[in-house]
Motif scaffolding. Structure first.
Motif, PDB file in Angstrom:
ATOM      1  N   GLY A   1       0.820  -1.213   0.000  1.00  0.00           N
ATOM      2  CA  GLY A   1       0.000   0.000   0.000  1.00  0.00           C
ATOM      3  C   GLY A   1       0.850   1.258   0.000  1.00  0.00           C
ATOM      4  O   GLY A   1       0.547   2.225  -0.718  1.00  0.00           O
ATOM      5  N   ARG A   2       1.929   1.246   0.785  1.00  0.00           N
ATOM      6  CA  ARG A   2       2.837   2.407   0.801  1.00  0.00           C
ATOM      7  C   ARG A   2       3.549   2.558  -0.537  1.00  0.00           C
ATOM      8  O   ARG A   2       3.783   3.674  -1.010  1.00  0.00           O
ATOM      9  CB  ARG A   2       3.838   2.277   1.947  1.00  0.00           C
ATOM     10  CG  ARG A   2       3.194   2.442   3.324  1.00  0.00           C
ATOM     11  CD  ARG A   2       4.216   2.615   4.433  1.00  0.00           C
ATOM     12  NE  ARG A   2       5.032   1.441   4.673  1.00  0.00           N
ATOM     13  CZ  ARG A   2       4.761   0.493   5.567  1.00  0.00           C
ATOM     14  NH1 ARG A   2       3.654   0.573   6.306  1.00  0.00           N
ATOM     15  NH2 ARG A   2       5.580  -0.528   5.745  1.00  0.00           N
ATOM     16  N   ILE A   3       3.867   1.435  -1.179  1.00  0.00           N
ATOM     17  CA  ILE A   3       4.502   1.478  -2.500  1.00  0.00           C
ATOM     18  C   ILE A   3       3.538   2.100  -3.510  1.00  0.00           C
ATOM     19  O   ILE A   3       3.936   2.967  -4.299  1.00  0.00           O
ATOM     20  CB  ILE A   3       4.958   0.070  -2.939  1.00  0.00           C
ATOM     21  CG1 ILE A   3       6.137  -0.387  -2.079  1.00  0.00           C
ATOM     22  CG2 ILE A   3       5.320   0.062  -4.428  1.00  0.00           C
ATOM     23  CD1 ILE A   3       6.505  -1.852  -2.248  1.00  0.00           C
ATOM     24  N   VAL A   4       2.290   1.680  -3.499  1.00  0.00           N
ATOM     25  CA  VAL A   4       1.293   2.251  -4.409  1.00  0.00           C
ATOM     26  C   VAL A   4       1.196   3.759  -4.184  1.00  0.00           C
ATOM     27  O   VAL A   4       1.152   4.538  -5.145  1.00  0.00           O
ATOM     28  CB  VAL A   4      -0.075   1.566  -4.242  1.00  0.00           C
ATOM     29  CG1 VAL A   4      -1.165   2.346  -4.970  1.00  0.00           C
ATOM     30  CG2 VAL A   4      -0.016   0.130  -4.748  1.00  0.00           C
ATOM     31  N   ASP A   5       1.209   4.181  -2.924  1.00  0.00           N
ATOM     32  CA  ASP A   5       1.137   5.612  -2.628  1.00  0.00           C
ATOM     33  C   ASP A   5       2.288   6.385  -3.269  1.00  0.00           C
ATOM     34  O   ASP A   5       2.073   7.450  -3.842  1.00  0.00           O
ATOM     35  CB  ASP A   5       1.126   5.865  -1.117  1.00  0.00           C
ATOM     36  CG  ASP A   5      -0.183   5.450  -0.453  1.00  0.00           C
ATOM     37  OD1 ASP A   5      -1.199   5.264  -1.166  1.00  0.00           O
ATOM     38  OD2 ASP A   5      -0.183   5.309   0.792  1.00  0.00           O
ATOM     39  N   VAL A   6       3.510   5.845  -3.187  1.00  0.00           N
ATOM     40  CA  VAL A   6       4.633   6.580  -3.793  1.00  0.00           C
ATOM     41  C   VAL A   6       4.613   6.471  -5.311  1.00  0.00           C
ATOM     42  O   VAL A   6       5.041   7.404  -5.998  1.00  0.00           O
ATOM     43  CB  VAL A   6       6.020   6.185  -3.229  1.00  0.00           C
ATOM     44  CG1 VAL A   6       6.106   6.453  -1.746  1.00  0.00           C
ATOM     45  CG2 VAL A   6       6.429   4.790  -3.566  1.00  0.00           C
ATOM     46  N   LEU A   7       4.114   5.359  -5.851  1.00  0.00           N
ATOM     47  CA  LEU A   7       4.020   5.239  -7.311  1.00  0.00           C
ATOM     48  C   LEU A   7       3.053   6.277  -7.877  1.00  0.00           C
ATOM     49  O   LEU A   7       3.210   6.718  -9.010  1.00  0.00           O
ATOM     50  CB  LEU A   7       3.596   3.829  -7.716  1.00  0.00           C
ATOM     51  CG  LEU A   7       4.633   2.731  -7.473  1.00  0.00           C
ATOM     52  CD1 LEU A   7       4.041   1.365  -7.784  1.00  0.00           C
ATOM     53  CD2 LEU A   7       5.896   2.973  -8.286  1.00  0.00           C
ATOM     54  N   LYS A   8       2.091   6.678  -7.067  1.00  0.00           N
ATOM     55  CA  LYS A   8       1.144   7.701  -7.515  1.00  0.00           C
ATOM     56  C   LYS A   8       1.762   9.100  -7.528  1.00  0.00           C
ATOM     57  O   LYS A   8       1.100  10.061  -7.902  1.00  0.00           O
ATOM     58  CB  LYS A   8      -0.111   7.672  -6.641  1.00  0.00           C
ATOM     59  CG  LYS A   8      -0.968   6.443  -6.897  1.00  0.00           C
ATOM     60  CD  LYS A   8      -2.237   6.474  -6.066  1.00  0.00           C
ATOM     61  CE  LYS A   8      -3.118   5.284  -6.404  1.00  0.00           C
ATOM     62  NZ  LYS A   8      -4.406   5.343  -5.703  1.00  0.00           N
ATOM     63  N   THR A   9       3.045   9.193  -7.157  1.00  0.00           N
ATOM     64  CA  THR A   9       3.758  10.476  -7.245  1.00  0.00           C
ATOM     65  C   THR A   9       4.730  10.495  -8.425  1.00  0.00           C
ATOM     66  O   THR A   9       5.461  11.463  -8.606  1.00  0.00           O
ATOM     67  CB  THR A   9       4.540  10.790  -5.952  1.00  0.00           C
ATOM     68  OG1 THR A   9       5.643   9.884  -5.814  1.00  0.00           O
ATOM     69  CG2 THR A   9       3.638  10.710  -4.719  1.00  0.00           C
ATOM     70  N   VAL A  10       4.740   9.416  -9.211  1.00  0.00           N
ATOM     71  CA  VAL A  10       5.635   9.322 -10.369  1.00  0.00           C
ATOM     72  C   VAL A  10       4.836   9.606 -11.640  1.00  0.00           C
ATOM     73  O   VAL A  10       3.819   8.967 -11.888  1.00  0.00           O
ATOM     74  CB  VAL A  10       6.293   7.920 -10.466  1.00  0.00           C
ATOM     75  CG1 VAL A  10       7.174   7.826 -11.699  1.00  0.00           C
ATOM     76  CG2 VAL A  10       7.095   7.613  -9.202  1.00  0.00           C
ATOM     77  N   TYR A  11       5.333  10.548 -12.420  1.00  0.00           N
ATOM     78  CA  TYR A  11       4.636  10.966 -13.636  1.00  0.00           C
ATOM     79  C   TYR A  11       5.549  10.866 -14.843  1.00  0.00           C
ATOM     80  O   TYR A  11       6.752  11.118 -14.739  1.00  0.00           O
ATOM     81  CB  TYR A  11       4.173  12.428 -13.516  1.00  0.00           C
ATOM     82  CG  TYR A  11       3.039  12.623 -12.559  1.00  0.00           C
ATOM     83  CD1 TYR A  11       1.732  12.725 -13.015  1.00  0.00           C
ATOM     84  CD2 TYR A  11       3.257  12.704 -11.190  1.00  0.00           C
ATOM     85  CE1 TYR A  11       0.670  12.907 -12.130  1.00  0.00           C
ATOM     86  CE2 TYR A  11       2.207  12.879 -10.303  1.00  0.00           C
ATOM     87  CZ  TYR A  11       0.931  12.983 -10.778  1.00  0.00           C
ATOM     88  OH  TYR A  11      -0.116  13.153  -9.909  1.00  0.00           O
ATOM     89  N   ASP A  12       4.974  10.521 -15.964  1.00  0.00           N
ATOM     90  CA  ASP A  12       5.630  10.692 -17.249  1.00  0.00           C
ATOM     91  C   ASP A  12       5.539  12.193 -17.514  1.00  0.00           C
ATOM     92  O   ASP A  12       4.447  12.760 -17.457  1.00  0.00           O
ATOM     93  CB  ASP A  12       4.876   9.905 -18.327  1.00  0.00           C
ATOM     94  CG  ASP A  12       5.493  10.026 -19.708  1.00  0.00           C
ATOM     95  OD1 ASP A  12       5.994  11.116 -20.049  1.00  0.00           O
ATOM     96  OD2 ASP A  12       5.439   9.044 -20.457  1.00  0.00           O
TER      97      ASP A  12
END
Length: 105
Positions: free
Chosen positions: A11-22
């Motif tokens: 869940g914490r990984i998903v949260d940080v992945l949602k801060t990565v943008y193309d």
């Protein structure tokens, strides 16, 4: 590590992945459906399978390094192995409803 602990780390990984943008798309890579697998191992190592919207993405190196750095900064993660895969090929159906609305689909 219990299944609950693994789920919390994921869940914490998903949260940080949602801060990565193309840089060319105003939606994060998770909502775009570019993350195919997150596998948290007993020892805290994490394997992630991800793709790009296009195989020749000019920001590929930047995005991969951003993912690796952010995932390795998550509490409970000892290391992150980011696997770039192109099977199955990414298409618009992999986007979340939120991403489709944001992009006008």
């Amino acid at each position: 590590m219990t299944q609950q602990e693994k789920a919390q780390i994921e869940g914490r990984i998903v949260d940080v992945l949602k801060t990565v943008y193309d840089p060319e798309i105003p939606v994060d890579i998770y909502e775009l459906g570019m993350i195919y697998k997150i596998d948290v191992q007993e020892d805290g190592a994490v394997d992630i399978d991800m793709t790009f919207t296009a195989p020749n993405c000019p920001a590929a190196d930047f995005i991969l390094e951003d993912v690796r750095t952010k995932v390795e900064g998550v509490e409970g993660v000892k290391s992150a192995n980011i696997n770039l895969v192109f099977e199955p090929a990414w298409d618009q159906s992999m986007m979340s409803e939120e991403a489709r609305i944001e992009l006008g689909f």
